[in-house]
Design a protein around this motif. Structure first.
Motif, PDB file in Angstrom:
ATOM      1  N   ALA A 175     -10.051   0.602   3.430  1.00 52.78           N
ATOM      2  CA  ALA A 175     -11.346   1.237   3.514  1.00 52.78           C
ATOM      3  C   ALA A 175     -12.041   0.611   4.663  1.00 52.78           C
ATOM      4  CB  ALA A 175     -12.335   1.470   2.427  1.00 52.78           C
ATOM      5  N   GLU A 176     -12.293  -0.748   4.727  1.00 56.20           N
ATOM      6  CA  GLU A 176     -13.041  -1.340   5.819  1.00 56.20           C
ATOM      7  C   GLU A 176     -12.562  -0.973   7.265  1.00 56.20           C
ATOM      8  OE1 GLU A 176     -16.166  -3.221   7.731  1.00 56.20           O
ATOM      9  OE2 GLU A 176     -15.956  -2.793   5.628  1.00 56.20           O
ATOM     10  N   SER A 177     -11.186  -0.815   7.527  1.00 52.36           N
ATOM     11  CA  SER A 177     -10.701  -0.913   8.901  1.00 52.36           C
ATOM     12  C   SER A 177      -9.963   0.552   9.336  1.00 52.36           C
ATOM     13  CB  SER A 177      -9.589  -1.652   8.819  1.00 52.36           C
ATOM     14  OG  SER A 177      -8.494  -1.433   7.945  1.00 52.36           O
ATOM     15  N   ASN A 178     -10.266   1.429   8.377  1.00 54.29           N
ATOM     16  CA  ASN A 178      -9.985   2.858   8.856  1.00 54.29           C
ATOM     17  C   ASN A 178      -8.475   2.984   8.937  1.00 54.29           C
ATOM     18  OD1 ASN A 178      -9.879   5.514   9.395  1.00 54.29           O
ATOM     19  ND2 ASN A 178     -10.657   5.266  11.484  1.00 54.29           N
ATOM     20  N   LEU A 179      -7.660   2.110   7.967  1.00 59.45           N
ATOM     21  CA  LEU A 179      -6.358   1.872   8.080  1.00 59.45           C
ATOM     22  C   LEU A 179      -5.580   3.306   7.621  1.00 59.45           C
ATOM     23  CD1 LEU A 179      -3.907  -0.046   7.775  1.00 59.45           C
ATOM     24  CD2 LEU A 179      -4.172  -0.020   5.360  1.00 59.45           C
ATOM     25  N   LYS A 180      -6.242   4.218   7.000  1.00 61.20           N
ATOM     26  CA  LYS A 180      -5.444   5.607   6.785  1.00 61.20           C
ATOM     27  C   LYS A 180      -5.331   6.355   8.106  1.00 61.20           C
ATOM     28  CE  LYS A 180      -7.288   6.275   2.316  1.00 61.20           C
ATOM     29  NZ  LYS A 180      -8.186   7.235   1.276  1.00 61.20           N
ATOM     30  N   ALA A 181      -6.431   6.255   9.170  1.00 60.02           N
ATOM     31  CA  ALA A 181      -6.122   7.032  10.490  1.00 60.02           C
ATOM     32  C   ALA A 181      -4.915   6.134  11.223  1.00 60.02           C
ATOM     33  CB  ALA A 181      -7.297   6.805  11.328  1.00 60.02           C
ATOM     34  N   ALA A 182      -4.645   4.715  10.867  1.00 63.13           N
ATOM     35  CA  ALA A 182      -3.716   4.003  11.685  1.00 63.13           C
ATOM     36  C   ALA A 182      -2.234   4.545  11.190  1.00 63.13           C
ATOM     37  CB  ALA A 182      -3.964   2.663  11.429  1.00 63.13           C
ATOM     38  N   GLU A 210      -2.464  -6.473  10.973  1.00 63.14           N
ATOM     39  CA  GLU A 210      -1.716  -5.256  11.611  1.00 63.14           C
ATOM     40  C   GLU A 210      -1.102  -4.462  10.260  1.00 63.14           C
ATOM     41  OE1 GLU A 210       2.333  -4.737  13.877  1.00 63.14           O
ATOM     42  OE2 GLU A 210       1.513  -6.778  13.697  1.00 63.14           O
ATOM     43  N   PRO A 211      -1.409  -3.236  10.207  1.00 60.29           N
ATOM     44  CA  PRO A 211      -0.753  -2.378   9.202  1.00 60.29           C
ATOM     45  C   PRO A 211       0.675  -2.157   9.650  1.00 60.29           C
ATOM     46  CG  PRO A 211      -2.247  -1.125  10.591  1.00 60.29           C
ATOM     47  CD  PRO A 211      -2.553  -2.447  10.787  1.00 60.29           C
ATOM     48  N   ARG A 212       1.467  -2.218   8.913  1.00 59.31           N
ATOM     49  CA  ARG A 212       3.046  -2.014   9.262  1.00 59.31           C
ATOM     50  C   ARG A 212       3.811  -1.521   8.024  1.00 59.31           C
ATOM     51  NH1 ARG A 212       6.083  -7.535  10.869  1.00 59.31           N
ATOM     52  NH2 ARG A 212       4.254  -7.446  12.373  1.00 59.31           N
ATOM     53  N   GLU A 213       4.509  -0.340   8.432  1.00 59.71           N
ATOM     54  CA  GLU A 213       5.355   0.271   7.324  1.00 59.71           C
ATOM     55  C   GLU A 213       6.574  -0.535   7.170  1.00 59.71           C
ATOM     56  OE1 GLU A 213       7.422   4.592   6.758  1.00 59.71           O
ATOM     57  OE2 GLU A 213       6.479   4.175   8.927  1.00 59.71           O
ATOM     58  N   VAL A 214       6.952  -0.564   5.856  1.00 57.51           N
ATOM     59  CA  VAL A 214       8.188  -1.265   5.387  1.00 57.51           C
ATOM     60  C   VAL A 214       9.081  -0.525   4.677  1.00 57.51           C
ATOM     61  CG1 VAL A 214       7.104  -3.426   5.322  1.00 57.51           C
ATOM     62  CG2 VAL A 214       6.751  -2.118   3.529  1.00 57.51           C
ATOM     63  N   LYS A 215      10.248  -0.953   4.548  1.00 58.78           N
ATOM     64  CA  LYS A 215      11.241  -0.190   3.559  1.00 58.78           C
ATOM     65  C   LYS A 215      11.523  -1.336   2.404  1.00 58.78           C
ATOM     66  CE  LYS A 215      11.762   3.125   6.314  1.00 58.78           C
ATOM     67  NZ  LYS A 215      11.131   4.669   5.802  1.00 58.78           N
ATOM     68  N   LEU A 240       0.769  -1.232   0.084  1.00 60.91           N
ATOM     69  CA  LEU A 240      -0.039   0.057  -0.023  1.00 60.91           C
ATOM     70  C   LEU A 240       0.767   1.228   0.083  1.00 60.91           C
ATOM     71  CD1 LEU A 240      -2.609  -1.176   2.746  1.00 60.91           C
ATOM     72  CD2 LEU A 240      -3.073  -0.743   0.242  1.00 60.91           C
ATOM     73  N   ASP A 241       1.025   1.844  -1.089  1.00 60.55           N
ATOM     74  CA  ASP A 241       1.922   3.212  -1.286  1.00 60.55           C
ATOM     75  C   ASP A 241       0.978   4.172  -1.050  1.00 60.55           C
ATOM     76  OD1 ASP A 241       3.629   4.639  -1.917  1.00 60.55           O
ATOM     77  OD2 ASP A 241       4.659   3.399  -3.521  1.00 60.55           O
ATOM     78  N   THR A 242       1.395   5.112   0.089  1.00 59.55           N
ATOM     79  CA  THR A 242       0.661   6.393   0.353  1.00 59.55           C
ATOM     80  C   THR A 242       1.311   7.481  -0.554  1.00 59.55           C
ATOM     81  OG1 THR A 242       2.133   6.835   2.103  1.00 59.55           O
ATOM     82  CG2 THR A 242      -0.093   5.615   2.185  1.00 59.55           C
ATOM     83  N   GLY A 243       2.389   7.207  -1.340  1.00 62.74           N
ATOM     84  CA  GLY A 243       3.368   8.223  -1.856  1.00 62.74           C
ATOM     85  C   GLY A 243       4.391   8.824  -1.114  1.00 62.74           C
ATOM     86  N   ILE A 244       4.314   8.723   0.227  1.00 58.16           N
ATOM     87  CA  ILE A 244       5.371   9.161   1.309  1.00 58.16           C
ATOM     88  C   ILE A 244       5.908   7.916   1.953  1.00 58.16           C
ATOM     89  CG2 ILE A 244       5.920  10.501   3.389  1.00 58.16           C
ATOM     90  CD1 ILE A 244       3.407  12.325   2.580  1.00 58.16           C
ATOM     91  N   ARG A 245       5.236   6.953   2.104  1.00 52.44           N
ATOM     92  CA  ARG A 245       5.475   5.711   2.798  1.00 52.44           C
ATOM     93  C   ARG A 245       4.863   4.556   2.331  1.00 52.44           C
ATOM     94  NH1 ARG A 245       2.942   8.349   6.983  1.00 52.44           N
ATOM     95  NH2 ARG A 245       4.885   8.776   7.990  1.00 52.44           N
TER      96      ARG A 245
END
Length: 476
Positions: A445-452, A409-414, A391-396
């Motif tokens: 969309a279902e889990s409000n992932l953007k807020a997380a 679990e949403p998790r940031e990756v490199k 999931l690419d937000t453009g920044i991370r």
């Protein structure tokens, strides 16, 4: 005996009474006498309407079920509603609604039902669904309907194929030029034309040059002289004069053998190759520096390819390259990268690389268009996931880690290199962890992932100090 007959009659009539309970033959099982009486009383009356079982201000003229599958309750003329006794398996109280969240996944909640500016109802969040460990929980039904698929993280080789156009050029180290170093006259030219293949030592022409003749006579005088003093040193000097005039070595060797200076010097091909240029004409005068023949060895050629700036980091000397000529669509030539030129074309933002190709049958011709496919695969496997899992937000970049039992679990990756439908993970995941590869945007969309994801950059202390009321806004 009478009791047996009574039980038989009741059984044949569709039921059996035993210790205050009634066995119904239609499969309903044992029913209490109170339920039988209530049901019989309800059957004798006609309901005025049906109301929502949760007490919400919702009514229906006929039987109906709510969104949770419960039957609406009939209301009779005395205002009483018949409430069926729930089975023991369903006797548990309904789950408690904690709050209502924005249906579009925005970080907005409400303690009471409401609608967003588009008229969509806020989604209820029940007790047990709201977790404080950063994970998102979805019901098995939603997971199945969304088509969620997970795949474990594994180590594999990332194959990054870089494609670039180019042209065939001669190996400049394999090109020879025959030019006179003194004023000469062409007396005879062999039957050699442009495009003819020649062998090393094959005669090309005969020329006469007064300078060459003078140097040859001087050399012969020194090697035939009987004078002892200084002859050897003088002989070496006169021989070097012939070499400086570019007299072929075979001619000098013949003079040593015969002690005779030829009138016309025979010039031969210095290497195997193809005659690219013939300017020699019988009887012509050649001035110093005039090119009479140009011969090239085409057994090895270069492919000069322009690689885009974005792909330069994947290019290295020694990598294998598959080259396809547009004139031979079914054939592939294999070579290696020999040189990456240290210049950037600022107009096209490309860097030129040199690929050395074997050309034994001489089908690759100078200035021929080719397409190069550079295999930049690293032999060492790396931790990789499918492209669709990111999931690419453009920044991370982030992924959804499948924790099991419907929790994600949403998790940031490199990330690193991409290729073959996979992307290298340099930080954020461990070998064997499962990540969502399909329908992850629906979970977003279902889990409000953007807020997380918005809170990823906060310090751990801030996340600990923030209570549930602060995290959800309106609800406590």
């Amino acid at each position: 005996m009478k009791t047996l007959r009574l039980l038989t009659a009741l059984a044949l009539g569709g039921g059996l009474v035993l210790a205050g309970y009634y066995w119904h033959s239609n499969g309903a099982g044992w029913l209490a006498e109170a339920d039988i009486s209530s049901a019989a009383a309800a059957a004798e009356r006609s309901p005025l309407y049906y109301r929502d079982p949760s007490g919400a201000p919702l009514w229906s003229a006929g039987p109906k079920k709510d969104d949770r599958g419960r039957d609406y309750l009939p209301v009779y003329d005395d205002g009483a509603a018949v409430t069926p006794a729930p089975p023991k398996a369903q006797a548990a109280s309904p789950r408690k609604i904690l709050y209502y969240r924005n249906p579009m996944g925005l970080p907005d909640t409400s303690p009471v039902p409401k609608k967003d500016p588009m008229g969509m109802d806020y989604v209820a969040v029940y007790e047990g669904d709201d977790t404080d460990d950063g994970t998102v929980k979805l019901s098995p039904g939603k997971i199945q309907r969304a088509g969620v698929k997970s795949e474990p993280v594994a180590r594999r080789s990332i194959r990054v194929s870089v494609k670039a156009p180019g042209t065939i050029q001669l190996d400049e180290r394999r090109v020879s030029v025959i030019a006179m170093r003194a004023e000469s006259f062409v007396q005879k030219v062999a039957d050699v034309t442009t495009g003819t293949r020649v062998k090393a030592g094959q005669p090309l022409m005969e020329i006469y040059s007064s300078a060459v003749a003078s140097a040859a006579a001087e050399y012969l005088a020194t090697i035939t002289s009987k004078t002892v003093g200084g002859v050897e040193m003088y002989g070496r000097g006169s021989r070097q004069r012939l070499v400086n005039l570019d007299v072929p070595e075979s001619v000098i060797a013949e003079m040593d053998k015969t002690h005779t200076a030829p009138v016309a010097i025979r010039w031969s091909a210095p290497r195997d190759g193809v005659v690219l240029e013939r300017n020699a004409i019988e009887g012509m005068r050649a001035n110093p520096g005039d090119v009479l023949f140009r011969i090239a060895d085409t057994s090895v050629v270069w492919a000069l390819v322009d690689v885009a700036e974005r792909d330069l980091g994947n290019i290295a000397v020694g990598q294998s390259v598959a080259v396809r000529a547009r004139s031979f669509p079914g054939r592939t030539f294999t070579g290696t990268i020999a040189v990456v030129y240290p210049q950037m074309n600022r107009d096209t933002r490309t860097v030129r690389i040199r690929i050395e190709l074997a050309n034994p049958d001489a089908v690759l011709l100078p200035d021929m268009y080719v397409d190069a496919d550079i295999d930049t695969a690293d032999a060492a496997p790396v931790l990789a996931i499918q492209d669709s899992a990111v999931l690419d937000t453009g920044i991370r970049q982030a992924v959804l880690v499948d924790k099991g039992e419907g929790r994600f679990e949403p998790r940031e990756v490199k990330l690193g290199r991409r290729g073959g439908g996979y992307v290298e993970v340099r930080h954020g995941l461990a070998d064997g962890e499962a990540v969502v590869t399909s329908a992850n945007f629906l979970i977003d969309a279902e889990s409000n992932l953007k807020a997380a994801l918005k809170g990823f950059g906060e310090a751990a202390s801030q996340a600990t100090d923030a209570g549930p009321g602060n995290a959800t806004g309106d609800h406590k």
